[in-house]
Design a protein around this motif. Structure first.
Motif, PDB file in Angstrom:
ATOM      1  N   PRO A   1       0.765  -1.136  -0.101  1.00  0.00           N
ATOM      2  CA  PRO A   1       0.059   0.010  -0.084  1.00  0.00           C
ATOM      3  C   PRO A   1       0.753   1.337   0.096  1.00  0.00           C
ATOM      4  O   PRO A   1       0.611   2.300  -0.564  1.00  0.00           O
ATOM      5  N   ALA A   2       1.907   1.243   1.000  1.00  0.00           N
ATOM      6  CA  ALA A   2       2.774   2.452   0.765  1.00  0.00           C
ATOM      7  C   ALA A   2       3.311   2.667  -0.846  1.00  0.00           C
ATOM      8  O   ALA A   2       3.297   4.007  -1.198  1.00  0.00           O
ATOM      9  N   VAL A   3       3.690   1.792  -1.526  1.00  0.00           N
ATOM     10  CA  VAL A   3       4.223   1.784  -2.650  1.00  0.00           C
ATOM     11  C   VAL A   3       3.288   2.417  -3.843  1.00  0.00           C
ATOM     12  O   VAL A   3       3.373   3.124  -4.438  1.00  0.00           O
ATOM     13  N   ALA A   4       1.962   1.805  -3.583  1.00  0.00           N
ATOM     14  CA  ALA A   4       0.675   2.263  -4.465  1.00  0.00           C
ATOM     15  C   ALA A   4       0.597   3.674  -4.162  1.00  0.00           C
ATOM     16  O   ALA A   4       0.334   4.492  -5.083  1.00  0.00           O
ATOM     17  N   ILE A   5       0.609   4.147  -2.956  1.00  0.00           N
ATOM     18  CA  ILE A   5       0.465   5.526  -2.340  1.00  0.00           C
ATOM     19  C   ILE A   5       1.202   6.520  -2.994  1.00  0.00           C
ATOM     20  O   ILE A   5       1.054   7.396  -3.668  1.00  0.00           O
ATOM     21  N   LEU A   6       2.605   6.332  -2.965  1.00  0.00           N
ATOM     22  CA  LEU A   6       3.908   6.949  -3.737  1.00  0.00           C
ATOM     23  C   LEU A   6       3.578   6.970  -5.089  1.00  0.00           C
ATOM     24  O   LEU A   6       3.699   7.966  -5.730  1.00  0.00           O
ATOM     25  N   ILE A   7       3.130   6.023  -5.769  1.00  0.00           N
ATOM     26  CA  ILE A   7       2.831   5.881  -7.324  1.00  0.00           C
ATOM     27  C   ILE A   7       1.831   6.775  -7.644  1.00  0.00           C
ATOM     28  O   ILE A   7       1.854   7.835  -8.392  1.00  0.00           O
ATOM     29  N   ILE A   8       0.637   6.714  -6.828  1.00  0.00           N
ATOM     30  CA  ILE A   8      -0.564   7.690  -7.027  1.00  0.00           C
ATOM     31  C   ILE A   8      -0.059   9.088  -6.736  1.00  0.00           C
ATOM     32  O   ILE A   8      -0.637   9.945  -7.545  1.00  0.00           O
ATOM     33  N   GLY A   9       0.612   9.259  -5.564  1.00  0.00           N
ATOM     34  CA  GLY A   9       1.021  10.822  -5.361  1.00  0.00           C
ATOM     35  C   GLY A   9       1.959  11.356  -6.473  1.00  0.00           C
ATOM     36  O   GLY A   9       1.768  12.460  -6.997  1.00  0.00           O
ATOM     37  N   TYR A  10       2.918  10.319  -7.301  1.00  0.00           N
ATOM     38  CA  TYR A  10       3.581  10.643  -8.134  1.00  0.00           C
ATOM     39  C   TYR A  10       2.874  11.280  -9.428  1.00  0.00           C
ATOM     40  O   TYR A  10       3.155  12.214  -9.911  1.00  0.00           O
ATOM     41  N   PHE A  11       1.893  10.501  -9.867  1.00  0.00           N
ATOM     42  CA  PHE A  11       0.964  10.876 -11.019  1.00  0.00           C
ATOM     43  C   PHE A  11       0.043  12.133 -10.594  1.00  0.00           C
ATOM     44  O   PHE A  11      -0.110  12.643 -11.713  1.00  0.00           O
ATOM     45  N   ALA A  12      -0.525  12.011  -9.643  1.00  0.00           N
ATOM     46  CA  ALA A  12      -1.199  13.120  -9.245  1.00  0.00           C
ATOM     47  C   ALA A  12      -0.504  14.459  -9.113  1.00  0.00           C
ATOM     48  O   ALA A  12      -0.706  15.608  -9.647  1.00  0.00           O
TER      49      ALA A  12
ATOM     50  N   ALA B   1       2.381  15.289 -10.930  1.00  0.00           N
ATOM     51  CA  ALA B   1       2.325  15.278 -12.414  1.00  0.00           C
ATOM     52  C   ALA B   1       1.398  15.813 -12.915  1.00  0.00           C
ATOM     53  O   ALA B   1       1.512  16.866 -13.948  1.00  0.00           O
ATOM     54  N   ALA B   2       0.256  15.563 -12.652  1.00  0.00           N
ATOM     55  CA  ALA B   2      -1.091  15.940 -13.243  1.00  0.00           C
ATOM     56  C   ALA B   2      -1.366  17.331 -13.057  1.00  0.00           C
ATOM     57  O   ALA B   2      -1.903  18.216 -13.685  1.00  0.00           O
ATOM     58  N   LEU B   3      -0.823  17.892 -11.658  1.00  0.00           N
ATOM     59  CA  LEU B   3      -0.939  19.280 -11.537  1.00  0.00           C
ATOM     60  C   LEU B   3       0.043  20.231 -12.026  1.00  0.00           C
ATOM     61  O   LEU B   3      -0.113  21.125 -12.326  1.00  0.00           O
ATOM     62  N   VAL B   4       1.271  19.945 -11.549  1.00  0.00           N
ATOM     63  CA  VAL B   4       2.517  20.825 -11.666  1.00  0.00           C
ATOM     64  C   VAL B   4       3.245  20.281 -12.972  1.00  0.00           C
ATOM     65  O   VAL B   4       4.270  21.080 -13.010  1.00  0.00           O
ATOM     66  N   GLY B   5       2.950  19.231 -13.525  1.00  0.00           N
ATOM     67  CA  GLY B   5       3.901  18.944 -14.481  1.00  0.00           C
ATOM     68  C   GLY B   5       3.943  19.837 -16.030  1.00  0.00           C
ATOM     69  O   GLY B   5       3.334  20.775 -15.856  1.00  0.00           O
ATOM     70  N   PRO B   6       4.740  19.473 -17.098  1.00  0.00           N
ATOM     71  CA  PRO B   6       4.630  20.290 -18.168  1.00  0.00           C
ATOM     72  C   PRO B   6       3.215  20.137 -18.653  1.00  0.00           C
ATOM     73  O   PRO B   6       3.002  21.387 -19.636  1.00  0.00           O
ATOM     74  N   ASN B   7       2.636  19.236 -18.705  1.00  0.00           N
ATOM     75  CA  ASN B   7       1.174  19.364 -19.147  1.00  0.00           C
ATOM     76  C   ASN B   7       0.235  19.306 -18.307  1.00  0.00           C
ATOM     77  O   ASN B   7      -1.030  18.887 -18.623  1.00  0.00           O
ATOM     78  N   GLY B   8       0.424  19.780 -16.984  1.00  0.00           N
ATOM     79  CA  GLY B   8      -0.352  19.534 -15.850  1.00  0.00           C
ATOM     80  C   GLY B   8      -1.549  20.818 -16.040  1.00  0.00           C
ATOM     81  O   GLY B   8      -1.597  21.656 -16.905  1.00  0.00           O
ATOM     82  N   LEU B   9      -2.442  21.028 -14.887  1.00  0.00           N
ATOM     83  CA  LEU B   9      -3.427  21.978 -14.916  1.00  0.00           C
ATOM     84  C   LEU B   9      -2.808  23.036 -14.788  1.00  0.00           C
ATOM     85  O   LEU B   9      -3.271  24.395 -15.277  1.00  0.00           O
ATOM     86  N   LEU B  10      -1.544  23.408 -14.078  1.00  0.00           N
ATOM     87  CA  LEU B  10      -1.039  24.607 -13.880  1.00  0.00           C
ATOM     88  C   LEU B  10      -0.305  25.096 -14.985  1.00  0.00           C
ATOM     89  O   LEU B  10      -0.220  26.538 -15.219  1.00  0.00           O
ATOM     90  N   ALA B  11      -0.136  24.505 -16.074  1.00  0.00           N
ATOM     91  CA  ALA B  11       0.282  24.794 -17.461  1.00  0.00           C
ATOM     92  C   ALA B  11      -0.653  25.433 -18.108  1.00  0.00           C
ATOM     93  O   ALA B  11      -0.330  25.901 -19.314  1.00  0.00           O
ATOM     94  N   LEU B  12      -1.930  25.194 -17.985  1.00  0.00           N
ATOM     95  CA  LEU B  12      -3.009  25.488 -18.651  1.00  0.00           C
ATOM     96  C   LEU B  12      -2.886  26.951 -19.157  1.00  0.00           C
ATOM     97  O   LEU B  12      -3.394  27.511 -20.295  1.00  0.00           O
ATOM     98  N   GLY B  13      -2.464  28.082 -18.205  1.00  0.00           N
ATOM     99  CA  GLY B  13      -2.533  29.263 -18.330  1.00  0.00           C
ATOM    100  C   GLY B  13      -1.649  29.726 -19.412  1.00  0.00           C
ATOM    101  O   GLY B  13      -1.804  30.705 -20.104  1.00  0.00           O
TER     102      GLY B  13
END
Length: 102
Positions: A16-27, A29-41
């Protein structure tokens, strides 16, 4: 202190700890990654700049197409031909006013 339950508990919590880390990484990346929500502006401002550049380029293309049509070898526009010849030979003064004939 019994080491077997501690080892068993760590082993049970590893997946479960590894699963939480993987989910956190992708979350993240979805927010602050180069194609994330914050890059929309940034994409919106880039789109605005590129749209303005496209409009300028299309206007220039239309003007050049119009000039090419005026210089058609079958029917050259005499006024435009005269203007080009005078401009290329340096016979146009900056204070000249061109009055189009109807």
């Amino acid at each position: 202190m019994n080491r077997v339950p501690l080892f068993q508990m760590a082993r049970n919590a590893a997946l479960p700890a590894v699963a939480i880390l993987i989910i956190g990484y992708f979350a993240s990346a979805a927010l602050v990654g180069p194609n994330g929500l914050l890059a929309l502006g940034g994409y919106k401002s880039t789109l605005k700049v590129k749209s303005e550049e496209l409009q300028r380029t299309q206007a220039m293309r239309d003007r050049l197409r119009h000039h090419a049509n005026l210089l058609d070898p079958a029917k050259v526009d005499p006024d435009f031909g005269d203007e080009l010849v005078r401009r290329s030979t340096g016979q146009v003064r900056p204070d000249e006013i061109i009055i189009p004939r109807n």
